[in-house]
Design a protein around this motif. Sequence first.
Motif, PDB file in Angstrom:
ATOM      1  N   LEU A 292       0.755  -1.210   0.068  1.00  0.00           N
ATOM      2  CA  LEU A 292      -0.118   0.069  -0.047  1.00  0.00           C
ATOM      3  C   LEU A 292       0.923   1.266   0.095  1.00  0.00           C
ATOM      4  O   LEU A 292       1.789   1.523   0.877  1.00  0.00           O
ATOM      5  CB  LEU A 292      -0.797   0.198   1.040  1.00  0.00           C
ATOM      6  N   ARG A 330      -2.341   3.146  -4.225  1.00  0.00           N
ATOM      7  CA  ARG A 330      -3.464   3.570  -4.090  1.00  0.00           C
ATOM      8  C   ARG A 330      -4.073   4.762  -4.494  1.00  0.00           C
ATOM      9  O   ARG A 330      -3.155   5.786  -4.013  1.00  0.00           O
ATOM     10  CB  ARG A 330      -4.058   3.522  -2.555  1.00  0.00           C
ATOM     11  N   ASP A 333      -7.195   8.781  -2.021  1.00  0.00           N
ATOM     12  CA  ASP A 333      -8.276   8.796  -0.831  1.00  0.00           C
ATOM     13  C   ASP A 333      -8.353   9.842  -0.102  1.00  0.00           C
ATOM     14  O   ASP A 333      -8.191   9.867   1.303  1.00  0.00           O
ATOM     15  CB  ASP A 333      -7.740   7.435  -0.180  1.00  0.00           C
ATOM     16  N   MET A 427      -9.674  -1.994  -3.150  1.00  0.00           N
ATOM     17  CA  MET A 427      -9.553  -1.955  -1.638  1.00  0.00           C
ATOM     18  C   MET A 427     -10.856  -2.269  -1.140  1.00  0.00           C
ATOM     19  O   MET A 427     -11.824  -1.820  -1.380  1.00  0.00           O
ATOM     20  CB  MET A 427      -9.340  -0.763  -1.200  1.00  0.00           C
ATOM     21  N   GLY A 450      -8.681  -3.568   3.850  1.00  0.00           N
ATOM     22  CA  GLY A 450      -8.414  -2.216   4.478  1.00  0.00           C
ATOM     23  C   GLY A 450      -9.112  -2.295   5.851  1.00  0.00           C
ATOM     24  O   GLY A 450     -10.179  -1.916   5.942  1.00  0.00           O
ATOM     25  N   THR A 451      -8.645  -3.188   6.592  1.00  0.00           N
ATOM     26  CA  THR A 451      -9.438  -3.399   8.027  1.00  0.00           C
ATOM     27  C   THR A 451      -9.571  -2.134   8.690  1.00  0.00           C
ATOM     28  O   THR A 451     -10.645  -2.295   9.686  1.00  0.00           O
ATOM     29  CB  THR A 451      -8.618  -4.541   8.786  1.00  0.00           C
ATOM     30  N   ASN A 452      -8.763  -1.346   8.473  1.00  0.00           N
ATOM     31  CA  ASN A 452      -9.064   0.151   9.477  1.00  0.00           C
ATOM     32  C   ASN A 452     -10.383   0.608   9.153  1.00  0.00           C
ATOM     33  O   ASN A 452     -11.346   0.967  10.210  1.00  0.00           O
ATOM     34  CB  ASN A 452      -7.947   1.189   9.157  1.00  0.00           C
ATOM     35  N   ASP A 453     -10.738   0.702   7.887  1.00  0.00           N
ATOM     36  CA  ASP A 453     -12.062   1.142   7.408  1.00  0.00           C
ATOM     37  C   ASP A 453     -12.952   0.138   7.489  1.00  0.00           C
ATOM     38  O   ASP A 453     -14.438   0.219   7.916  1.00  0.00           O
ATOM     39  CB  ASP A 453     -12.026   1.850   6.026  1.00  0.00           C
ATOM     40  N   ARG A 463     -13.980   5.883  13.439  1.00  0.00           N
ATOM     41  CA  ARG A 463     -12.571   5.576  13.852  1.00  0.00           C
ATOM     42  C   ARG A 463     -12.223   6.663  15.151  1.00  0.00           C
ATOM     43  O   ARG A 463     -11.347   6.253  15.943  1.00  0.00           O
ATOM     44  CB  ARG A 463     -11.410   5.545  12.983  1.00  0.00           C
TER      45      ARG A 463
HETATM   46  C1  PEP Z   1      -7.464   0.975   6.002  1.00  0.00           C
HETATM   47  O1  PEP Z   1      -8.577   1.413   5.721  1.00  0.00           O
HETATM   48  O2  PEP Z   1      -7.499  -0.096   6.402  1.00  0.00           O
HETATM   49  C2  PEP Z   1      -6.371   1.410   5.173  1.00  0.00           C
HETATM   50  C3  PEP Z   1      -5.283   0.689   5.059  1.00  0.00           C
HETATM   51  O3  PEP Z   1      -6.437   2.603   4.799  1.00  0.00           O
HETATM   52  P1  PEP Z   1      -6.520   3.875   5.509  1.00  0.00           P
HETATM   53  O4  PEP Z   1      -6.102   3.676   6.802  1.00  0.00           O
HETATM   54  O5  PEP Z   1      -5.479   4.958   4.785  1.00  0.00           O
HETATM   55  O6  PEP Z   1      -8.087   4.384   5.503  1.00  0.00           O
END
Ligand code: PEP
Length: 577
Positions: A292, A330, A333, A427, A450-453, A463
């Motif tokens: 990424l 990517r 974003d 993604m 993308g586990t964060n989102d 978040r």
């Molecule tokens: C995610 O969403 O997991 C990710 C890797 O992207 P970002 O943290 O930049 O949104």
Amino acid sequence: MTYEGIAASSGIGIGRAVLIKEQDLSYEAKAVSNVKEEIDRYNSALDKFKSDTSAKADELEKSVGAKEAEIIRGHILMITDPFMQSEIERLIGEGECAEKALETMCDMYAAMFSSTGDELTMQRVTDIEDIRKGMLSILLGRNETDIGDCPGGSVIVVKDLTPSMTAGIKKENIEAIVTETGGFTSHSAILARALEIPAVLSVSNITKLISDGEDIIVDGSSGSVINSPNPAQRADYEGRRSSFLEAKAALRNFVGKETKTADGVKLELCCNIGKPADAHNVIDCDGEGVGLFRTEFLFMDNTSLPSEEEQFEAYRKVAASMNGKPVIIRTLDIGGDKEIPYLGLEPEDNPFLGYRAVRYCLSRPDVYKPQLRALLRASAFGDVRIMAPLVTTVDEMRSVRALVEEIKSELDSEGVEYNKNIKIGAMAETAAAGVVPDLLARESDFFSIGTNDLTGYTMCVDRGNPKVAYLYSAYDPAVLRMIKNIITAGKNAGIPVGMCGEAAADPLLIPMLIAFGLDEYSVSPTSVLATRRTISLWSVNEAKTLAEKVMMLETEKEVKKALADAAMLQEKKGGNK
Ligand code: PEP
Ligand code: MG
């Protein structure tokens, strides 16, 4: 006493506090009578600032790395920005002294960056403060704080550790760093991690609670700071420090090794980066490619849209430096909470559900096409792959692909080289992607989760909202099912599936990911070796047995506990790996 803060750089530091006092930069603002003389005074301070900063950047590049040096080189760009310069001259022309004019402009930029609420943009406030202090100390003829002279065994206690302060740092003399401000992704944290110095940040009032010379213990892994420890505490932390250092040394055994499960299944272990200069870290930390590359920095570091040429150079640089290893880039974003003034995005009630990422880009071909053209052109210099963020529908993927095809024809007619088989992936980070990954897989050459989102969009949690933070967990059965769905759909469609969210480096989740069949793990460069080691502890069958059990559990707590217990057992079994 024990104080708590943000665990920003792991490890234990035991030493004596060196309290860094705030520099006195007070002055009396006088009205200016000779404007030309005052502008000349400002400009000669600026020249000195530029040469000092550039010398510090060179020093930092040698002692820490290129990426960190880039941070302070950026200060020169900020202060010499034509708008900044002309406004300062205008203010001096209106009678403000150079110090006051500088501060007026710094206040303006700081207010603008603070108002975004976005962590990355808010970090710019630290840069502005660093510039303000550096310029004021030159204008006022006062010496800047330098921590280069700290004796061995020092624990730096300071309000904020600015990048320029760290330029002359002697790593071997510094046991730990404690600050009153800054988060996990702040410059202080980045610098501490790059220097491998334990650090705890954002400990409120710590500069008032600790006295200079006091004994102090800093646990950068848990976020605690203990002053005047008793003998039992000291002995306990000395033991922890030895174990930490032993484990760290053991990780070196994984340098140059393949990433394999205990039963020999080969997996891919790549890195997440945010700037071209980070590509060095991927190589230095033994990453197997870039999983990424967040391209937002190119847009956030500019006062206008970066040109196709500028973008091409940045992408080409990373592609070429990776020597044929994969580089997933990517596309922009941005939008919603990540405000960029020149893009003219209007504030929205629910920015996370709004006009952002691929949605914004597809409606703005004037912004998107130059980026896609730059990516295609860079694909002639390495294994560049294009990834669209925040995909929710098949139509979005079709539109991205159609735009890429259109650009390919343009490049063909211009005789420009590019990789005709460039891979275009999605993604997978929205609830929609977790529910219909089979449909999206038909339009995608790969997925990266993308586990964060994905965690936020599955659990309906912002978040950054502490009130609902208890719901934000990738251990929740809902998120685990989403992850499993996406990996399974990718496997059924015969496309590779990676993960670039934080969960890819989570030692508790790694066996679940092995069990689901994840092909590629993309983690921060500093997590490469630890992730390779965790993967090596599990056989696919062991991971599957655990996953079967865990997928029957009903709550996040149960999942986390089962995974923590299993990880501990596996560690014991893995012996001295
Ligand atoms: C995610 O969403 O997991 C990710 C890797 O992207 P970002 O943290 O930049 O949104
Ligand atoms: Mg994301």
